[in-house]
Write a protein that holds these residues in place. Sequence first.
Motif, PDB file in Angstrom:
ATOM      1  N   LYS A  66      11.356 -12.101 -10.770  1.00 48.22           N
ATOM      2  CA  LYS A  66      11.273 -10.691 -10.383  1.00 48.22           C
ATOM      3  C   LYS A  66       9.857 -10.370  -9.948  1.00 48.22           C
ATOM      4  N   GLY A  67       9.737  -9.295  -9.213  1.00 49.54           N
ATOM      5  CA  GLY A  67       8.433  -8.881  -8.729  1.00 49.54           C
ATOM      6  C   GLY A  67       8.520  -7.562  -8.008  1.00 49.54           C
ATOM      7  N   GLN A  68       7.438  -7.246  -7.323  1.00 42.24           N
ATOM      8  CA  GLN A  68       7.357  -5.997  -6.572  1.00 42.24           C
ATOM      9  C   GLN A  68       6.779  -6.310  -5.199  1.00 42.24           C
ATOM     10  N   VAL A  69       7.350  -5.706  -4.171  1.00 40.84           N
ATOM     11  CA  VAL A  69       6.862  -5.883  -2.807  1.00 40.84           C
ATOM     12  C   VAL A  69       5.515  -5.171  -2.719  1.00 40.84           C
ATOM     13  N   LYS A  70       4.452  -5.937  -2.427  1.00 41.49           N
ATOM     14  CA  LYS A  70       3.103  -5.375  -2.440  1.00 41.49           C
ATOM     15  C   LYS A  70       2.565  -5.032  -1.059  1.00 41.49           C
ATOM     16  N   SER A  71       3.190  -5.592  -0.009  1.00 42.11           N
ATOM     17  CA  SER A  71       2.750  -5.275   1.352  1.00 42.11           C
ATOM     18  C   SER A  71       3.873  -5.604   2.325  1.00 42.11           C
ATOM     19  N   ASP A  72       3.641  -5.271   3.592  1.00 39.87           N
ATOM     20  CA  ASP A  72       4.624  -5.596   4.632  1.00 39.87           C
ATOM     21  C   ASP A  72       4.519  -7.050   5.079  1.00 39.87           C
TER      22      ASP A  72
END
Length: 102
Positions: A66-72
């Motif tokens: 799991k994680g989080q989208v940090k940029s495009d």
Amino acid sequence: MKTIIRKTAIAAAFIFAVVTSSFNANAQEDNLVYEINSNPSIGITIPNAVGASYLIKNQNGAIVYKGQVKSDKTFYIPTKKLGTGKFCFYIGSLAIQSFQVK
């Protein structure tokens, strides 16, 4: 309504990114198949999703990454951390793409 439109746009962008990925993936039964030896990581690009949480679940529904989208920009998930098996990539609670690692 905005949430549904945004999730649909994110899903479409992710599917497009996966389909046009430069990794050696073979489509089999609507799933992408990655060879763990020739694909040390899977690159994912999700435009306009900065801040969104993502999950990868195995075929039993257990969260394996799991994680989080940090940029495009493209981010990478190491296939060795996933192991082999069938998986599904989620943005929030929306199933985006299933794939297999062999």
